[in-house]
Scaffold this active site. Structure first.
Site, PDB file in Angstrom:
ATOM      1  N   CYS A  86       0.832  -1.216   0.000  1.00 14.18           N
ATOM      2  CA  CYS A  86       0.000   0.000   0.000  1.00 14.18           C
ATOM      3  C   CYS A  86       0.863   1.261   0.000  1.00 14.18           C
ATOM      4  O   CYS A  86       1.674   1.471   0.915  1.00 14.18           O
ATOM      5  CB  CYS A  86      -0.923  -0.023   1.221  1.00 14.18           C
ATOM      6  SG  CYS A  86      -1.624   1.566   1.673  1.00 14.18           S
ATOM      7  N   GLY A  87       0.696   2.110  -1.016  1.00  6.07           N
ATOM      8  CA  GLY A  87       1.493   3.333  -1.124  1.00  6.07           C
ATOM      9  C   GLY A  87       1.252   4.296   0.020  1.00  6.07           C
ATOM     10  O   GLY A  87       2.187   4.909   0.545  1.00  6.07           O
ATOM     11  N   HIS A  88      -0.003   4.449   0.441  1.00  6.96           N
ATOM     12  CA  HIS A  88      -0.303   5.354   1.554  1.00  6.96           C
ATOM     13  C   HIS A  88       0.350   4.859   2.847  1.00  6.96           C
ATOM     14  O   HIS A  88       0.787   5.658   3.681  1.00  6.96           O
ATOM     15  CB  HIS A  88      -1.815   5.474   1.740  1.00  6.96           C
ATOM     16  CG  HIS A  88      -2.510   6.159   0.607  1.00  6.96           C
ATOM     17  ND1 HIS A  88      -2.152   7.405   0.164  1.00  6.96           N
ATOM     18  CD2 HIS A  88      -3.555   5.766  -0.180  1.00  6.96           C
ATOM     19  CE1 HIS A  88      -2.939   7.762  -0.840  1.00  6.96           C
ATOM     20  NE2 HIS A  88      -3.781   6.773  -1.074  1.00  6.96           N
ATOM     21  N   CYS A  89       0.391   3.523   2.991  1.00  6.00           N
ATOM     22  CA  CYS A  89       1.032   2.945   4.182  1.00  6.00           C
ATOM     23  C   CYS A  89       2.534   3.254   4.181  1.00  6.00           C
ATOM     24  O   CYS A  89       3.115   3.565   5.225  1.00  6.00           O
ATOM     25  CB  CYS A  89       0.822   1.436   4.224  1.00  6.00           C
ATOM     26  SG  CYS A  89      -0.912   0.927   4.180  1.00  6.00           S
TER      27      CYS A  89
END
Length: 504
Positions: free
Chosen positions: A53-56
């Site tokens: 996950c990029g946001h993670c």
């Protein structure tokens, strides 16, 4: 055994990474360790994430920094890898990444704070304190500087602090720090006499003049709404730079935002204009929030507010609640022109800017192409049932719906009283007169003939379900459209929310 020099170099290069992993202050949780680590804590924050996950990934360094700082205050930060702990994530209702939850003795609530290190730290410290903290002469100086906005109510036995203060604190504790000072020896208070008339409430802030005062004369019949208004008016800077980090604060205020878009390369002229506009900002304090913004970095946000995107400085007012925008057009941006524009805005003399794609020269496809300038023509015709999709070209769910929507339109093509339409909501604004706002894509709305009410479609997006919905709610005359159209791959999926502007 002799280790080769190459292996030695490789291990040496790897050592810092291994050390950083070992030194992490974020606790890794699994199904067998979760309760032991979390349930016994008065307060803990848990991130449910996926490694891809990029946001993670963006959150990770901020979460780590916050964990190190909050560890000093006895607040645990932990994380759960949902690709390895699927059952645990399902147990806590995780359906997106990252999901953050605050746990109090094992009871979870959603984390609603910022996702930068300082914001996480501030939010969790607020969570660790009572809604209203007792402030003493010894702790006063530190307490009033412990966050960007801190409220302290001063009173004594003869002049009690209004109950509305604690009521408001319980509602707004996630946003601000609240203290009460009831010691007989009052500290030195800004701009107040040595023995002020009690009770009194002071809002301390790390910007502008440094404080705002709600004096005792206003407290005799204080209610939560009055205190809310006082805090709303005084808790944001008079004229600050807006960015992704503080956009949420302005959004929560519920006030229109007046943007000055300026090229950062022209900072001296920007700063001069900001200073010239501060008197106007003071006059409208509590009615409009004023900000300046990097026009080059956030040019797309400017375009979403109907600015041309190539001429700076520019000025625009955005009313988030009404989803309307008011760009200053056809004249140069100056203190004089902006002031005159704002006066007309406050007086309700300016119409919002409605972005619209051109009205199609002809409608020769089964799906009617709806644009903002054609809104009244479509929905003003009460003889037709109208089923409209509001979509975004980048939306994957919209793309999967497209062949089904086309087939639905083909089915009703022979019935002139049923209109299957769609609007590109990135190219068109929903007119203010519409009784709804588009919050996610795709949004499906049905307006029955003879009615002004819009009905939400929330069912699965199979062709059969869409047809059943039309047949259930239609009011126009005429039989069902002739069956036709190709078979389609029917799926069921969740709504895809419209993303916030990439910049903000």
């Amino acid at each position: 055994m002799k280790i080769s020099s190459g292996l030695t170099l490789a291990l040496t290069a790897l050592l810092p990474a291994l050390t950083s992993v070992v030194a992490s202050d974020v606790i890794d949780l699994a199904e067998d360790t979760f309760k032991g680590e979390v349930y016994g804590e008065d307060l803990a924050l848990v991130e449910f994430f996926a490694p891809w996950c990029g946001h993670c990934k963006n959150l990770a360094p901020h979460y780590e920094e916050a964990a190190t700082e909050l560890q000093k205050k006895g607040i645990k930060l932990a994380k759960v890898d949902c690709t390895e702990q699927a059952n645990l994530c399902q147990e806590y209702g995780v359906n997106g990444y990252p999901t953050l939850k605050v746990f109090r003795n094992g009871t979870p609530t959603d984390y609603t704070g910022p996702r930068k290190a300082d914001g996480i730290i501030s939010y969790m410290i607020k969570q660790s304190l009572p809604a209203v903290s007792d402030v003493t002469p010894d702790s006063h100086a530190e307490f009033i500087k412990s966050d960007k906005v801190v409220l302290v109510a001063y009173g004594d036995a003869s002049h009690p602090i209004p109950t509305a203060y604690s009521e408001y604190a319980n509602v707004a504790r996630d946003s601000y720090l609240f203290g009460q000072f009831t010691d007989s020896s009052l500290p030195s208070l800004p701009s107040l006499p040595e023995s002020p008339s009690l009770p009194v409430i002071v809002l301390y802030k790390s910007f502008d003049e440094g404080y705002s005062i709600l004096p005792s004369s206003d407290l005799s019949s204080l209610d939560v709404s009055q205190l809310t208004e006082f805090v709303k008016t005084n808790s944001v800077p008079l004229f600050d730079e807006i960015s992704p980090e503080n956009f949420g604060t302005y959004a929560e205020q519920g006030l229109p935002i007046a943007y000055l878009f300026a090229d950062p390369a022209e900072s001296s002229s920007r700063d001069k204009l900001v200073e010239e506009l501060k008197s106007t900002a003071k006059e409208l304090k509590g009615k409009i929030n004023f900000v300046h913004i990097d026009a080059i970095k956030f040019v797309d946000h400017g375009k979403s507010l109907n600015l041309p995107g190539d001429n700076w400085p520019a000025f625009v007012i955005q009313d988030l609640a009404a989803q309307t925008k008011y760009p200053l057009q056809n004249e140069a941006v100056s203190a004089k022109s902006v002031k005159a524009f704002l006066e007309k805005f406050v007086a309700g003399e300016i119409q919002p800017s409605i972005k619209s794609a051109p009205i199609p020269a002809k409608q020769d496809e089964p799906v009617y192409k709806l644009v903002a300038d054609d809104w009244e023509n479509v929905f003003g015709d009460l003889e037709k049932d109208v089923f409209a999709e509001f979509f975004a070209p980048w939306c994957g769910h919209c793309q999967r719906l497209a062949p089904i929507w086309d087939t639905l339109a083909e089915k009703y093509a022979s019935n002139s009283n049923i209109l299957i339409a769609q609007m590109d909501a990135t190219e068109n604004d929903i007119p203010p007169a519409a009784p709804f706002k588009v919050q996610g894509f795709p949004t499906l709305k049905f307006r029955a003939a003879g009615s002004s009410e819009f009905i939400d479609y929330n069912g699965d997006r199979s062709l059969d379900s869409l047809v059943e919905f039309v047949e259930t709610h239609r009011k126009s005359s005429g039989g069902e459209g002739a069956a036709g159209g190709a078979e389609v791959d029917e799926e069921v999926w969740e709504d895809e929310e419209a993303p916030e502007h990439d910049e903000l």
